[in-house]
Motif scaffolding. Sequence first.
Motif, PDB file in Angstrom:
ATOM      1  N   ILE A 109       0.550  -0.661   0.234  1.00  0.00           N
ATOM      2  CA  ILE A 109      -0.004  -0.096   0.142  1.00  0.00           C
ATOM      3  C   ILE A 109       0.794   1.157   0.119  1.00  0.00           C
TER       4      ILE A 109
ATOM      5  N   THR B 269       1.928   2.332  -3.219  1.00  0.00           N
ATOM      6  CA  THR B 269       1.224   2.820  -4.074  1.00  0.00           C
ATOM      7  C   THR B 269       1.572   4.528  -4.081  1.00  0.00           C
TER       8      THR B 269
ATOM      9  N   ALA C 226      -2.173   1.764   6.741  1.00  0.00           N
ATOM     10  CA  ALA C 226      -2.080   1.011   5.363  1.00  0.00           C
ATOM     11  C   ALA C 226      -2.404  -0.309   6.448  1.00  0.00           C
ATOM     12  N   ASN C 227      -3.877  -0.228   6.208  1.00  0.00           N
ATOM     13  CA  ASN C 227      -4.388  -1.687   5.903  1.00  0.00           C
ATOM     14  C   ASN C 227      -5.109  -0.901   4.636  1.00  0.00           C
ATOM     15  N   PHE C 228      -6.222  -2.649   4.246  1.00  0.00           N
ATOM     16  CA  PHE C 228      -6.365  -1.863   3.218  1.00  0.00           C
ATOM     17  C   PHE C 228      -7.853  -1.292   3.041  1.00  0.00           C
TER      18      PHE C 228
ATOM     19  N   TYR D 242      -7.437   2.524   3.560  1.00  0.00           N
ATOM     20  CA  TYR D 242      -6.708   2.647   2.383  1.00  0.00           C
ATOM     21  C   TYR D 242      -7.574   2.904   1.645  1.00  0.00           C
ATOM     22  N   CYS D 243      -8.631   1.960   1.571  1.00  0.00           N
ATOM     23  CA  CYS D 243     -10.422   2.378   0.583  1.00  0.00           C
ATOM     24  C   CYS D 243     -10.574   3.645   1.392  1.00  0.00           C
TER      25      CYS D 243
ATOM     26  N   SER E 166      -9.315   7.230   0.194  1.00  0.00           N
ATOM     27  CA  SER E 166      -8.682   7.172  -0.940  1.00  0.00           C
ATOM     28  C   SER E 166     -10.287   8.044  -0.603  1.00  0.00           C
TER      29      SER E 166
ATOM     30  N   LEU F 296      -4.269  -2.562  -6.180  1.00  0.00           N
ATOM     31  CA  LEU F 296      -4.309  -1.430  -4.962  1.00  0.00           C
ATOM     32  C   LEU F 296      -4.368  -0.181  -5.778  1.00  0.00           C
TER      33      LEU F 296
ATOM     34  N   ARG G 278      -7.863   2.515  -5.530  1.00  0.00           N
ATOM     35  CA  ARG G 278      -7.393   3.819  -4.814  1.00  0.00           C
ATOM     36  C   ARG G 278      -7.867   4.559  -6.410  1.00  0.00           C
TER      37      ARG G 278
END
Length: 350
Positions: free
Chosen positions: A137, A140, A218-220, A223-224, A227, A311, A315
């Motif tokens: 992550i 990216t 930085a966990n999924f 992150y989403c 974003s 990823l 994003r």
Amino acid sequence: MQDLPFVSVVFPCLNENKYIAACLDSVIANDYPKEKLEVLLCDGMSDDGTRDIITSYANKHPYIKMLDNPQKSIPNALNIGIKNSKGTVIVRMDVHASYENDYIKKCAERLIEYGVDNVGGIIITKPKESGFLANAIVATLTSSFGVGNSLFRIGSNKPLEVDTVFGGCFRRTLFDKIGFYDENITRSEDLEFNSRIKQNGGKIILFPDIKATYYARANFLDYCRYSYIYGFCGANNLKFVSKGFLKIRHFIPPTFVATLAGSFLLGILLTPKFFWVFALALGAYFPVAFYFSFKVASKDDWRYFFILPILFFCRHIFFGCGSIWGILKAVGSKEFWVKRIFKTPKHRTV
């Protein structure tokens, strides 16, 4: 050392008990003379022990002070700190970072030497969590495909004039000239403030040897989610700012999402020929995503090649969806039309 200006470091903070100590340790370790330094932590009434940690540091180091920020927003915190500052130079910092030992000194020296309105450096992004996915992550967030031409994130090998920097270092007189941070804008307030600098004929310079380490979520799911939030807030702020705020890089993800969604719906509602537009958009996107994934993987970890395209896609999709919703909310707001019809001021000077 005698020629160095008095510097006021301003931190917004709220419930930062996991990061505040390490951050303050890095500030204390800076080689700037402490008799010419004050550190103002503008706290949004934290209830997780952050205030106790700040108080313990302030008791040991008289130049560290805590100020209350009942409104809890970042621009409010910054304005409170600036208004209560004694320095002729203001350095904005972030609690989720640690700083090189010469960070403050280089900021102040470069501001004076170059005679510009704002200087800053680059950030070395590291994950808050450990593990392969967290590191992927972060990859990216440091790739030009993930964050566009945001040079303070992707780096530079020479000083450059830019549209924004991490944190920032300013003369105190700048705020008398162009006003304070706009308290309507609770996220991306730095983009708006820097765009105001540029609109008033100012310059912003990035120096790659001014460095900080930034710890990113930085966990999924975060992150989403972030974003989407950053896409939404940046676009939604159009109701407060007329021009110069968003750059081309901010409009690419919503254009991509609108193309995918629009062609897919038109393919269902009108003619299947629109599915070709949908396929062409994806067909153009993923080769580019794989190219940048290959660049990162060949330098860092070959396993990234298989996960980074996903990823990157997430994003851009979430940022784009947030941006579209933010634009729609902005255009549907009273503030958007009042600003454009009656030419209201670009910011609140508070």
